[in-house]
Design a protein around this motif. Structure first.
Motif, PDB file in Angstrom:
ATOM      1  N   LEU A 462       0.854  -1.179   0.000  1.00 28.96           N
ATOM      2  CA  LEU A 462       0.000   0.000   0.000  1.00 28.96           C
ATOM      3  C   LEU A 462       0.880   1.215   0.000  1.00 28.96           C
ATOM      4  CD1 LEU A 462      -2.479  -1.065   2.781  1.00 28.96           C
ATOM      5  CD2 LEU A 462      -2.918  -1.029   0.341  1.00 28.96           C
ATOM      6  N   MET A 463       0.599   2.146  -0.862  1.00 22.35           N
ATOM      7  CA  MET A 463       1.428   3.335  -0.922  1.00 22.35           C
ATOM      8  C   MET A 463       0.527   4.542  -1.058  1.00 22.35           C
ATOM      9  SD  MET A 463       4.841   3.623  -1.168  1.00 22.35           S
ATOM     10  CE  MET A 463       5.590   5.175  -0.780  1.00 22.35           C
ATOM     11  N   GLU A 464       0.606   5.427  -0.084  1.00 22.92           N
ATOM     12  CA  GLU A 464      -0.158   6.658  -0.217  1.00 22.92           C
ATOM     13  C   GLU A 464       0.595   7.606  -1.136  1.00 22.92           C
ATOM     14  OE1 GLU A 464      -2.364   8.138   3.555  1.00 22.92           O
ATOM     15  OE2 GLU A 464      -0.999   6.536   4.077  1.00 22.92           O
ATOM     16  N   LEU A 465      -0.112   8.249  -2.021  1.00 22.37           N
ATOM     17  CA  LEU A 465       0.527   9.169  -2.949  1.00 22.37           C
ATOM     18  C   LEU A 465       0.228  10.602  -2.511  1.00 22.37           C
ATOM     19  CD1 LEU A 465      -0.416   7.384  -6.287  1.00 22.37           C
ATOM     20  CD2 LEU A 465       1.601   7.071  -4.875  1.00 22.37           C
ATOM     21  N   PRO A 466       1.210  11.265  -1.919  1.00 19.43           N
ATOM     22  CA  PRO A 466       0.966  12.630  -1.444  1.00 19.43           C
ATOM     23  C   PRO A 466       0.847  13.579  -2.619  1.00 19.43           C
ATOM     24  CG  PRO A 466       3.281  12.070  -1.188  1.00 19.43           C
ATOM     25  CD  PRO A 466       2.593  10.845  -1.704  1.00 19.43           C
ATOM     26  N   PRO A 467       0.210  14.733  -2.414  1.00 22.74           N
ATOM     27  CA  PRO A 467       0.170  15.723  -3.500  1.00 22.74           C
ATOM     28  C   PRO A 467       1.595  16.183  -3.813  1.00 22.74           C
ATOM     29  CG  PRO A 467      -1.202  16.413  -1.631  1.00 22.74           C
ATOM     30  CD  PRO A 467      -0.470  15.202  -1.206  1.00 22.74           C
ATOM     31  N   TYR A 468       1.836  16.553  -5.069  1.00 27.39           N
ATOM     32  CA  TYR A 468       3.164  17.057  -5.439  1.00 27.39           C
ATOM     33  C   TYR A 468       3.404  18.405  -4.767  1.00 27.39           C
ATOM     34  CZ  TYR A 468       3.420  13.533  -9.097  1.00 27.39           C
ATOM     35  OH  TYR A 468       3.473  12.351  -9.775  1.00 27.39           O
ATOM     36  N   ARG A 469       4.623  18.636  -4.358  1.00 21.54           N
ATOM     37  CA  ARG A 469       4.987  19.913  -3.741  1.00 21.54           C
ATOM     38  C   ARG A 469       6.373  20.316  -4.188  1.00 21.54           C
ATOM     39  NH1 ARG A 469       3.369  17.506   0.971  1.00 21.54           N
ATOM     40  NH2 ARG A 469       1.165  17.871   1.271  1.00 21.54           N
TER      41      ARG A 469
END
Lengths: 643, 96
Positions: A462-469
């Motif tokens: 499982l991998m959460e994909l954070p918003p790009y920053r």
């Protein structure tokens, strides 16, 4: 650590406390993994940070000093990010232990700063609830509050604070707004009663003693969270259009993997070409200062020890600093920008086939600079068997300490002639082949491990994909500084000790005229003892000595061979050393030596870090044995094939 | 930790529908997780709980689903997606 915290547990601690009335408050910074708390930590503590290793646990902890408005100092500990408190990963175990006050030598926290991503409040409150159950004074930091508003979400802080019974501060990850609110809270933190072990605390996903099965317990907590967010009028933000656009490129069926390869190649290119001028600079500094030392000090054993032993030894490791820093700069940018999570997703399918998982990509890539930080990077892998398999094969990646050995032997034995057209020469071909050998060894070892010792049912990834920053330069710079400190300290300690031991072994037994001939010295005798073992590989006692000394660190063999052959200032470009080597080794045995170094675990630092990370000698011993056998057999085969 | 399969609603009149069968952009509700408790817990921690809304938004280059849940993106393997029993919201008229 312990001397800094007089207020330990127990009566003695209380007595000390009463005597000088000094209380170091300890506040723990807690948050979920997806979200980088480090930015807030850095803003609060600036450069006044230290990395500490907790006894018994294996995780480097970050403790920073926060200067309060009234002039007092307070310790802030940055705990590893967690998803929950089932303590599946090492990181989760440490966070849990610190919060429960079970870490020896560390005061149990007086307060908690809990930092959550306001854009995902509902999800984050699942983590908040168990922490609140600890009943410690807690500040809830709603980070990215500005992003929440931008994307059309709202939350009523006052209602949320009342419902949860905690103070709330809003901060912005980008501008640092709101940090003063955190400092104001910290200024009010009161020490918990000294000596007293507060209530036996247990941190878990599921309330202690609940009769509910785990899924129902979660559902119950979820219902509670639902009520909380409703009471706080939480409106979730809309999707981030920027992230959607970027994902449609970076996770594209065709462009995604291509960009992934491009990123990997860029990282390699930077390690091997951009670092060179910096490394030459450091080399020049070391050589010049060594010469200056030699000219300044009176001749004698002390000068010999300092210049030939310590200075050259430590210098041989410090020279890798630019490569390691460049690697970490890239990894930092990839991670902080949010791309690393996507890279892990792209890598997962192929990793899965060999028995690893997407999160292994980061440690394996780091392994090309140095296995030690790479093994530490594997802590985020939530499946213990996956983590063990990953750190077991990480040392097969061609780390930068192998490069001086490769460079010396390739320059000495492989003709500078074209192999495939004008661009790929034989030397480059051999170098590439050695990299390939490492990958093949890593993949097949992982495959075998996951079918034997570490066999398990397939686990989930499982991998959460954070918003790009956009990564913060300040955070990146602080991390680089921190990495170089860790690296130099380690290099300092281990190589320093090894250099002294080696030097001493060359000085005894004394003869009437001073130090013995190298062959007669203790070091030379060790070489002769192991000569029969390595004779089938075409190595003599001199190489034997080099193999023994390079157990400390691979590149040490270059300097050792220089010492043995009496070549002053031996480095991998030394023509004199190359010529002597050509006399003593055949091409076959030289290739054998290269193969040996591609496989064998000639690195004490790696063994030490493996012991810490696996809490025992079993895994490092097995790893050392397997890699040594592969190295020996590989060298033997190469010697037979290439004559 | 109990190793029993985690079963949600006992009453499932629907045909057995899995998250892996759902086309992109169609929001569904999670009914139950057909995994042993220790494998289900990481999912639960990330908000994948019976009753939650999940929407597949993208496929990874390797063909694994990326879903949107609670306003965040979560990548999982298709093997895991095949263990998540879901039901369509529109067919039940309770999408509100």
């Amino acid at each position: 650590m312990s001397e800094k915290h007089p207020a330990g547990h127990g009566v003695a601690g209380a007595a000390v406390l009463a005597a000088d009335e000094v209380v170091w408050l300890l506040v723990a910074l807690v948050g979920s993994t997806i979200f980088r708390k480090t930015t807030l930590f850095n803003r609060l503590t600036g450069l006044r940070q230290k990395v500490a290793n907790y006894p018994g646990v294996t995780v480097e902890k970050y403790v920073g000093l926060v200067r309060l408005p009234d002039g007092r100092d307070l310790d802030l500990v940055d705990l590893p990010g967690v998803h929950g408190f089932s303590a599946r990963t090492l990181d989760e175990r440490v966070t849990k232990d610190v919060l429960e006050g079970r870490v020896e030598g560390l005061r149990s926290p007086d307060a908690i700063v809990l930092i959550v991503d306001a854009t995902r409040l509902e999800n984050q409150l699942m983590l908040v609830e168990p922490v609140l159950e600890l009943e410690l004074p807690t500040l809830l930091v709603l980070n990215m509050a500005d992003e929440l508003a931008e994307r059309g979400g709202t939350v009523d802080d006052a209602a949320l604070a009342e419902r949860l019974g905690v103070r709330i501060v809003r901060t912005s990850a980008r501008t640092g707004e709101g940090v003063d609110g955190v400092v104001r809270y910290l200024a009010e933190v009161q020490p918990h009663a000294p000596g007293e072990r507060p209530v036996e605390r247990h941190l878990s996903n599921v309330r202690k003693g609940t009769p509910l099965p785990v899924v129902d317990a979660f559902a119950a907590r979820r219902r509670l969270v639902k009520q909380v967010v409703e009471a706080a009028d939480f409106v979730p933000p809309g999707p981030s259009p920027m992230t959607e656009r970027l994902d449609s490129v970076f996770l594209h069926r065709f462009w995604g993997p291509l960009l992934f390869l491009g990123v990997v190649l860029l990282v390699f290119q930077s390690i091997f070409t951009w670092a060179v001028p910096l490394m030459d600079g450091i080399d020049w500094l070391i050589v010049t200062s060594g010469d200056w030392l030699a000219a300044t000090l009176p001749p004698g054993w002390f000068r010999s020890l300092l210049v030939d032993g310590v200075w050259a030894g430590v210098g041989s490791v410090v020279i890798f600093l630019p490569q390691i820093l460049i690697l970490f700069l890239f990894l930092g940018i990839l991670e902080d920008s949010g791309y690393m999570a996507r890279a892990a997703v792209i890598a997962d399918r192929s990793m899965y086939r060999v028995g690893l998982q997407g999160r292994a990509f980061l440690p394996l890539l780091s392994g090309y600079a140095c296995a030690v930080p790479a093994i530490l990077a594997a802590r985020t892998i939530d499946d213990e068997r996956d983590r063990l398999a990953t750190i077991f094969v990480t040392p097969f990646m061609t780390c930068s300490a192998r490069l001086p050995v490769y460079a010396l032997l390739i320059a000495a034995f492989i003709p500078d002639e074209p192999l495939l057209g004008p661009f790929v020469g034989q030397r480059a071909g051999v170098m590439l082949g050695l990299y390939g050998l490492g990958i093949v060894a890593a993949v097949s070892t992982a495959w075998v491990l996951k079918r034997t010792l570490l066999r398990a049912k397939p686990t989930s990834f499982l991998m959460e994909l954070p918003p790009y920053r956009i990564p913060s330069p300040r955070t990146l710079a602080l991390r680089l500084l921190d990495r170089s400190r860790i690296f130099l300290r380690r290099a300092g300690r281990i190589i320093f000790a090894v250099a002294i031991v080696l030097w001493t072994l060359t000085q005894f037994p004394r003869t009437e005229v001073g130090p013995p001939e190298i062959e007669e010295s203790a070091l030379g005798r060790i070489g002769h003892v192991i000569e029969p073992v390595i004779e089938p590989l075409g190595f003599d006692w001199r190489i034997g000595v080099g193999l023994v000394t390079s157990l400390a660190a691979r590149e040490v063999i270059v300097g050792t061979l220089g010492t043995i052959y009496g070549v002053e200032t031996a480095d991998e470009e030394s023509v004199a050393l190359q010529e002597i080597l050509r006399r003593d080794l055949t091409t076959g045995s030289a290739i054998g030596l290269l193969v040996f170094f591609a496989f064998a675990l000639q690195c004490m630092s790696t063994v030490a870090v493996m012991r810490r990370e696996t809490a025992g000698w079993k895994w490092p011993a097995l790893q050392f044995g397997v890699m040594l056998c592969l190295g020996y057999l590989g060298a033997f085969a190469a010697y037979r094939i290439f004559g | 930790m109990q190793a029993l399969p985690v079963v949600g609603d006992a009453v499932t009149p629907e045909p057995d529908l899995r998250l892996g069968d759902i086309p992109l952009r169609q929001e569904v509700e999670l009914v139950s997780i057909d995994l042993p408790a220790d494998l289900a817990e990481p999912l639960l921690e990330r908000g994948v709980l019976p009753g939650c809304r999940i929407c597949p938004v993208r496929s990874s280059p390797g063909g694994d689903p990326i879903v949107s849940i609670d306003g965040s993106l979560l990548a999982l393997r298709r093997e895991t997606a095949a263990c998540l029993c879901v039901r369509l919201l529109s067919s039940l008229r309770d999408a509100g």
